[in-house]
Design a protein around this motif. Sequence first.
Motif, PDB file in Angstrom:
ATOM      1  N   ARG A  71       4.500 -10.648  -5.042  1.00 23.28           N
ATOM      2  CA  ARG A  71       4.646  -9.195  -4.961  1.00 23.28           C
ATOM      3  C   ARG A  71       5.230  -8.669  -6.258  1.00 23.28           C
ATOM      4  O   ARG A  71       6.003  -9.358  -6.927  1.00 23.28           O
ATOM      5  CB  ARG A  71       5.516  -8.799  -3.779  1.00 23.28           C
ATOM      6  CG  ARG A  71       6.952  -9.255  -3.835  1.00 23.28           C
ATOM      7  CD  ARG A  71       7.662  -9.019  -2.498  1.00 23.28           C
ATOM      8  NE  ARG A  71       7.713  -7.613  -2.157  1.00 23.28           N
ATOM      9  CZ  ARG A  71       7.920  -7.164  -0.910  1.00 23.28           C
ATOM     10  NH1 ARG A  71       8.081  -8.013   0.093  1.00 23.28           N
ATOM     11  NH2 ARG A  71       7.967  -5.857  -0.682  1.00 23.28           N
ATOM     12  N   ASP A  72       4.847  -7.440  -6.583  1.00 21.84           N
ATOM     13  CA  ASP A  72       5.394  -6.734  -7.727  1.00 21.84           C
ATOM     14  C   ASP A  72       5.943  -5.415  -7.188  1.00 21.84           C
ATOM     15  O   ASP A  72       5.172  -4.466  -6.946  1.00 21.84           O
ATOM     16  CB  ASP A  72       4.307  -6.501  -8.776  1.00 21.84           C
ATOM     17  CG  ASP A  72       4.838  -5.884 -10.056  1.00 21.84           C
ATOM     18  OD1 ASP A  72       5.913  -5.246 -10.010  1.00 21.84           O
ATOM     19  OD2 ASP A  72       4.173  -6.025 -11.088  1.00 21.84           O
ATOM     20  N   ASN A  73       7.235  -5.360  -6.992  1.00 16.80           N
ATOM     21  CA  ASN A  73       7.834  -4.163  -6.400  1.00 16.80           C
ATOM     22  C   ASN A  73       7.715  -2.950  -7.328  1.00 16.80           C
ATOM     23  O   ASN A  73       7.700  -1.815  -6.854  1.00 16.80           O
ATOM     24  CB  ASN A  73       9.296  -4.420  -6.062  1.00 16.80           C
ATOM     25  CG  ASN A  73       9.452  -5.365  -4.880  1.00 16.80           C
ATOM     26  OD1 ASN A  73       8.519  -5.580  -4.102  1.00 16.80           O
ATOM     27  ND2 ASN A  73      10.632  -5.954  -4.750  1.00 16.80           N
ATOM     28  N   ALA A  74       7.646  -3.176  -8.623  1.00 15.35           N
ATOM     29  CA  ALA A  74       7.490  -2.064  -9.561  1.00 15.35           C
ATOM     30  C   ALA A  74       6.124  -1.400  -9.406  1.00 15.35           C
ATOM     31  O   ALA A  74       5.966  -0.213  -9.700  1.00 15.35           O
ATOM     32  CB  ALA A  74       7.689  -2.545 -10.986  1.00 15.35           C
ATOM     33  N   LYS A  75       5.136  -2.181  -8.964  1.00 16.60           N
ATOM     34  CA  LYS A  75       3.778  -1.653  -8.782  1.00 16.60           C
ATOM     35  C   LYS A  75       3.424  -1.423  -7.320  1.00 16.60           C
ATOM     36  O   LYS A  75       2.288  -1.067  -7.010  1.00 16.60           O
ATOM     37  CB  LYS A  75       2.760  -2.610  -9.411  1.00 16.60           C
ATOM     38  CG  LYS A  75       2.898  -2.749 -10.920  1.00 16.60           C
ATOM     39  CD  LYS A  75       1.832  -3.677 -11.477  1.00 16.60           C
ATOM     40  CE  LYS A  75       1.942  -3.776 -12.996  1.00 16.60           C
ATOM     41  NZ  LYS A  75       0.915  -4.684 -13.566  1.00 16.60           N
ATOM     42  N   ASN A  76       4.381  -1.670  -6.423  1.00 19.93           N
ATOM     43  CA  ASN A  76       4.124  -1.512  -4.984  1.00 19.93           C
ATOM     44  C   ASN A  76       2.883  -2.296  -4.556  1.00 19.93           C
ATOM     45  O   ASN A  76       2.068  -1.803  -3.759  1.00 19.93           O
ATOM     46  CB  ASN A  76       3.955  -0.036  -4.614  1.00 19.93           C
ATOM     47  CG  ASN A  76       5.259   0.737  -4.659  1.00 19.93           C
ATOM     48  OD1 ASN A  76       6.307   0.180  -4.942  1.00 19.93           O
ATOM     49  ND2 ASN A  76       5.187   2.025  -4.399  1.00 19.93           N
ATOM     50  N   THR A  77       2.764  -3.499  -5.052  1.00 16.44           N
ATOM     51  CA  THR A  77       1.556  -4.285  -4.833  1.00 16.44           C
ATOM     52  C   THR A  77       1.907  -5.715  -4.427  1.00 16.44           C
ATOM     53  O   THR A  77       2.838  -6.308  -4.985  1.00 16.44           O
ATOM     54  CB  THR A  77       0.676  -4.286  -6.094  1.00 16.44           C
ATOM     55  OG1 THR A  77       0.326  -2.938  -6.435  1.00 16.44           O
ATOM     56  CG2 THR A  77      -0.604  -5.080  -5.876  1.00 16.44           C
ATOM     57  N   VAL A  78       1.136  -6.221  -3.481  1.00 20.09           N
ATOM     58  CA  VAL A  78       1.230  -7.615  -3.088  1.00 20.09           C
ATOM     59  C   VAL A  78      -0.103  -8.280  -3.423  1.00 20.09           C
ATOM     60  O   VAL A  78      -1.170  -7.650  -3.325  1.00 20.09           O
ATOM     61  CB  VAL A  78       1.586  -7.766  -1.593  1.00 20.09           C
ATOM     62  CG1 VAL A  78       0.530  -7.150  -0.691  1.00 20.09           C
ATOM     63  CG2 VAL A  78       1.821  -9.225  -1.229  1.00 20.09           C
ATOM     64  N   TYR A  79      -0.031  -9.532  -3.835  1.00 18.51           N
ATOM     65  CA  TYR A  79      -1.211 -10.263  -4.269  1.00 18.51           C
ATOM     66  C   TYR A  79      -1.398 -11.528  -3.431  1.00 18.51           C
ATOM     67  O   TYR A  79      -0.443 -12.074  -2.882  1.00 18.51           O
ATOM     68  CB  TYR A  79      -1.070 -10.677  -5.736  1.00 18.51           C
ATOM     69  CG  TYR A  79      -0.805  -9.539  -6.678  1.00 18.51           C
ATOM     70  CD1 TYR A  79       0.500  -9.233  -7.077  1.00 18.51           C
ATOM     71  CD2 TYR A  79      -1.845  -8.757  -7.170  1.00 18.51           C
ATOM     72  CE1 TYR A  79       0.757  -8.180  -7.948  1.00 18.51           C
ATOM     73  CE2 TYR A  79      -1.600  -7.711  -8.041  1.00 18.51           C
ATOM     74  CZ  TYR A  79      -0.294  -7.424  -8.423  1.00 18.51           C
ATOM     75  OH  TYR A  79      -0.055  -6.379  -9.283  1.00 18.51           O
ATOM     76  N   LEU A  80      -2.636 -11.974  -3.389  1.00 18.65           N
ATOM     77  CA  LEU A  80      -2.928 -13.284  -2.804  1.00 18.65           C
ATOM     78  C   LEU A  80      -3.885 -13.984  -3.758  1.00 18.65           C
ATOM     79  O   LEU A  80      -5.058 -13.594  -3.866  1.00 18.65           O
ATOM     80  CB  LEU A  80      -3.550 -13.163  -1.421  1.00 18.65           C
ATOM     81  CG  LEU A  80      -3.781 -14.493  -0.708  1.00 18.65           C
ATOM     82  CD1 LEU A  80      -2.438 -15.155  -0.352  1.00 18.65           C
ATOM     83  CD2 LEU A  80      -4.624 -14.317   0.562  1.00 18.65           C
ATOM     84  N   GLN A  81      -3.376 -14.986  -4.447  1.00 14.70           N
ATOM     85  CA  GLN A  81      -4.207 -15.815  -5.313  1.00 14.70           C
ATOM     86  C   GLN A  81      -4.782 -16.934  -4.461  1.00 14.70           C
ATOM     87  O   GLN A  81      -4.036 -17.703  -3.845  1.00 14.70           O
ATOM     88  CB  GLN A  81      -3.384 -16.387  -6.463  1.00 14.70           C
ATOM     89  CG  GLN A  81      -4.161 -17.316  -7.373  1.00 14.70           C
ATOM     90  CD  GLN A  81      -5.248 -16.602  -8.156  1.00 14.70           C
ATOM     91  OE1 GLN A  81      -5.028 -15.524  -8.705  1.00 14.70           O
ATOM     92  NE2 GLN A  81      -6.435 -17.216  -8.223  1.00 14.70           N
ATOM     93  N   MET A  82      -6.092 -17.016  -4.421  1.00 16.10           N
ATOM     94  CA  MET A  82      -6.765 -18.008  -3.596  1.00 16.10           C
ATOM     95  C   MET A  82      -7.578 -18.928  -4.491  1.00 16.10           C
ATOM     96  O   MET A  82      -8.491 -18.468  -5.191  1.00 16.10           O
ATOM     97  CB  MET A  82      -7.675 -17.326  -2.570  1.00 16.10           C
ATOM     98  CG  MET A  82      -6.951 -16.323  -1.688  1.00 16.10           C
ATOM     99  SD  MET A  82      -7.979 -15.691  -0.349  1.00 16.10           S
ATOM    100  CE  MET A  82      -9.208 -14.793  -1.290  1.00 16.10           C
TER     101      MET A  82
END
Length: 114
Positions: A71-82
Amino acid sequence: QVQLVESGGGLVQPGGSLRLSCAASGIIFRIYAMGWYRQAPGKQRELVALITCGGRTNYADSAKGRFTISRDNAKNTVYLQMNSLKPEDTAVYYCKAALATDYWGQGTQVTVSS
C-alpha cells in the motif's frame, strides 16, 4: 462518496505477471485495512491477500510466495503484484477497504491462459 477503482487486470500467459492497483477516494485510507479478493465463475468470493493499516500482511495459501500486497498511503492506493500466474488464478479481482464499514470496488478481470 466512497470509491474504490481497480485497474491492471487483463489477459496473461501462464507464468506471467500482473500488477493490480486499487485507488481509493472518500475515505481516510491510512486507517483502513485493505484486501484483495477474487471470484471465479461458479465459485464463492475468496480472500487473496490482506494488509492492515500498520502494514502487516496475510495471504491465502494459494497466493503465498507468488503474490505481494502493498500500500501507498500517500497515493491512497493498494497494489497486488502477481507473479507466476496460473490458469486457476483466473477470476475477477476485487479490492475491499475494511473498518467499521466495508467498501468494495467494481472488480477487474484477470485471465490466465495460453
